[in-house]
Design a protein around this motif. Structure first.
Motif, PDB file in Angstrom:
ATOM      1  N   UNK A   1      44.894  34.467  31.037  1.00  0.00           N
ATOM      2  CA  UNK A   1      44.139  35.273  30.080  1.00  0.00           C
ATOM      3  C   UNK A   1      43.758  36.616  30.696  1.00  0.00           C
ATOM      4  N   UNK A   2      43.406  36.608  31.978  1.00  0.00           N
ATOM      5  CA  UNK A   2      43.049  37.858  32.660  1.00  0.00           C
ATOM      6  C   UNK A   2      44.237  38.817  32.723  1.00  0.00           C
ATOM      7  N   UNK A   3      45.456  38.277  32.771  1.00  0.00           N
ATOM      8  CA  UNK A   3      46.651  39.120  32.881  1.00  0.00           C
ATOM      9  C   UNK A   3      47.093  39.691  31.543  1.00  0.00           C
ATOM     10  N   UNK A   4      47.223  38.847  30.516  1.00  0.00           N
ATOM     11  CA  UNK A   4      47.843  39.298  29.263  1.00  0.00           C
ATOM     12  C   UNK A   4      46.940  39.150  28.051  1.00  0.00           C
TER      13      UNK A   4
ATOM     14  N   UNK B   1      39.346  44.385  35.620  1.00  0.00           N
ATOM     15  CA  UNK B   1      40.363  44.268  36.668  1.00  0.00           C
ATOM     16  C   UNK B   1      39.752  43.900  38.020  1.00  0.00           C
ATOM     17  N   UNK B   2      38.487  44.269  38.231  1.00  0.00           N
ATOM     18  CA  UNK B   2      37.855  43.951  39.514  1.00  0.00           C
ATOM     19  C   UNK B   2      37.655  42.445  39.692  1.00  0.00           C
ATOM     20  N   UNK B   3      37.691  41.684  38.559  1.00  0.00           N
ATOM     21  CA  UNK B   3      37.542  40.236  38.652  1.00  0.00           C
ATOM     22  C   UNK B   3      38.870  39.523  38.901  1.00  0.00           C
ATOM     23  N   UNK B   4      39.968  40.267  38.718  1.00  0.00           N
ATOM     24  CA  UNK B   4      41.284  39.641  38.830  1.00  0.00           C
ATOM     25  C   UNK B   4      41.558  39.064  40.221  1.00  0.00           C
ATOM     26  N   UNK B   5      41.217  39.778  41.329  1.00  0.00           N
ATOM     27  CA  UNK B   5      41.452  39.167  42.651  1.00  0.00           C
ATOM     28  C   UNK B   5      40.713  37.844  42.836  1.00  0.00           C
TER      29      UNK B   5
ATOM     30  N   UNK C   1      40.994  31.851  42.995  1.00  0.00           N
ATOM     31  CA  UNK C   1      40.594  30.535  42.503  1.00  0.00           C
ATOM     32  C   UNK C   1      41.787  29.749  41.970  1.00  0.00           C
ATOM     33  N   UNK C   2      42.754  30.453  41.405  1.00  0.00           N
ATOM     34  CA  UNK C   2      43.935  29.777  40.849  1.00  0.00           C
ATOM     35  C   UNK C   2      45.076  29.676  41.849  1.00  0.00           C
ATOM     36  N   UNK C   3      44.895  30.257  43.042  1.00  0.00           N
ATOM     37  CA  UNK C   3      45.996  30.337  44.008  1.00  0.00           C
ATOM     38  C   UNK C   3      46.581  28.972  44.387  1.00  0.00           C
ATOM     39  N   UNK C   4      45.756  27.937  44.648  1.00  0.00           N
ATOM     40  CA  UNK C   4      46.363  26.635  44.969  1.00  0.00           C
ATOM     41  C   UNK C   4      47.283  26.110  43.879  1.00  0.00           C
TER      42      UNK C   4
END
Length: 437
Positions: free
Chosen positions: A88-91, A212-216, A221-224
């Motif tokens: 959701x953050x991306x698109x 966008x500052x929340x995207x990193x 959090x979703x990296x695993x």
């Protein structure tokens, strides 16, 4: 050219009758095949021994329950929720953004489960709630989109249908997995283009953009979850694991991330995941067992060789043959379950494909795409039934929303059929010596 024996005709009629009466297809094939063996005076025990001796050194089927278990563990925790928030953050900021999120999360989830049903059941309820909240999208459109995006699951590796195809075609699972990457992404791209066009026409809502500052932070959090496909692909193509071992790694990784890293799965949920995986595996295993013994019967009757001779006598070139196969599999997908087609019908077509010089990886991916489209074609579209229950929407409304996506996906299938390099380009990059039409 051989003629079909009376025993085979009776066996085939019995299988059809038992399946029509509601007996599981795997059990129906076992019963019909046993009748055939008794009528031909063959000892079923000797046949079973031949199967077992041939399968002691074949570990391909072990990948099926392990991929199923990995998907169940992923679905039981908060992993799907974290994945959806990242998508959701991306698109989500674009018009029709939630619909695009549905496609994007299916691409990522496809790299973890290998099952269309698992994808639909795993994120289906969550996507349905997100898209229909505040009447942003109609329930039928949200359900239709979730059904068609789930089709991507078994195309992008890992893929349970491709594991089964490798079993019957004696083809490399690794190269099959690679062959599905580009077609899966193309199918997703076609769907996203259709959504973008539809969003303009129907004026779909625009979601509040995530800063966008929340995207990193959200990516971290979703990296695993996002790393699981990377771990699987590196294990297989880096020479660290076999595809079967990679399935075990997938299950272990899902358990590690869900239970230890996120602490989102407790013992009751883990037990339920194991139970569901066992039931699903038993169902697929029975179907595989029935298909194997029935394929033995079909081989005795020389059916594959006969069909191959008939098709070759029509003097078809490889492309024409693939078109015929596409039409046949799409029609069968309307009335038969996909695994049955893959284990019973496809093996009969393989000898003719080989005789025409068609690459087995290309043929396998085209066949799997056909079979996956059968999951969203009425009247026996399994994903349609699943989403009808989840969305509580009439089947007729769901089908009308599915049809535009179905035509787009058939267009993608035509592309894969006429341009084999869409399938074979990536495997060849990794050293595959494919056959060019």
């Amino acid at each position: 050219m051989t003629t079909i024996s009376l025993a085979f005709g009776i066996a085939l009629g019995l299988i059809t009758l038992l399946a029509f009466l509601g007996l599981p297809m795997g059990v129906s094939m076992i019963c019909g095949s046993l009748v055939y063996l008794f009528m031909r005076g063959q000892d079923p025990g000797i046949v079973a021994e031949q199967f077992l001796n041939g399968m002691y050194s074949n570990y391909i089927m072990l990948a099926v329950p392990l991929f199923i278990l990995a998907a169940e563990i992923m679905n039981s925790g908060t992993l799907s929720d974290r994945l959806l928030k990242w998508c959701d953050a991306l698109v989500g900021r674009f018009r029709g953004g939630l619909a695009q999120v549905n496609v994007l999360q299916s691409i990522v989830f496809a790299g973890m489960s290998g099952s269309a049903v698992a994808d639909a059941a795993g994120s289906g309820k969550m996507m349905q709630h997100m898209m229909t909240k505040d009447n942003k999208y109609t329930p039928s459109y949200a359900a239709a989109l979730t059904a068609v995006t789930a089709v991507i699951g078994p195309i992008i590796p890992p893929s349970i249908p491709m594991v089964l195809y490798a079993l019957v075609a004696d083809t490399s699972i690794g190269y099959l997995f690679l062959g599905g990457v580009v077609p899966g992404l193309i199918m997703a791209g076609f769907m996203m283009v259709l959504i973008a066009i539809t969003a303009r026409v129907k004026n779909f809502p625009i979601e509040p953009p995530v800063p966008l500052r929340q995207l990193p932070k959200m990516t971290w959090e979703a990296l695993p979850v996002l790393m699981m496909p990377v771990v699987l692909m590196y294990g297989i193509y880096g020479g660290v694991t076999t595809p079967t071992e990679a399935a075990a790694v997938a299950a272990a990784y899902a358990l590690l991330v869900s239970v230890i890293f996120y602490r989102a799965v407790k013992m009751p949920e883990l037990y339920q995941s194991l139970l569901t995986s066992a039931k699903t595996t038993a169902s697929i295993g029975m179907l595989i067992a029935g298909a194997l013994v029935f394929n033995y019967v079909v081989t005795i009757e020389n059916i594959p060789r006969t069909i191959s001779a008939i098709l070759l006598s029509w003097d078809m070139d490889p492309i024409t043959f693939l078109i015929v196969v596409n039409i046949l599999l799409l029609l069968l997908g309307c009335v038969l379950e996909g695994t049955t087609i893959l284990l019973v019908i496809v093996p009969v077509l393989i000898p003719a494909a080989q005789a025409l010089g068609i690459d087995m990886v290309h043929f396998g991916v085209v066949a799997v795409v056909n079979i996956m489209l059968g999951l969203i074609t009425p009247p026996y579209g399994l994903l349609l039934f699943i989403m009808t229950r989840i969305a509580k929407t009439p089947m007729r409304a769901l089908i009308s929303e599915v049809l535009p996506f179905l035509w787009v996906l058939i267009g993608a299938l035509i592309l894969f059929t006429f341009v084999p390099d869409t399938v074979l380009w990536l495997p060849k990059m990794f050293g595959y010596q494919g056959v060019s039409l």
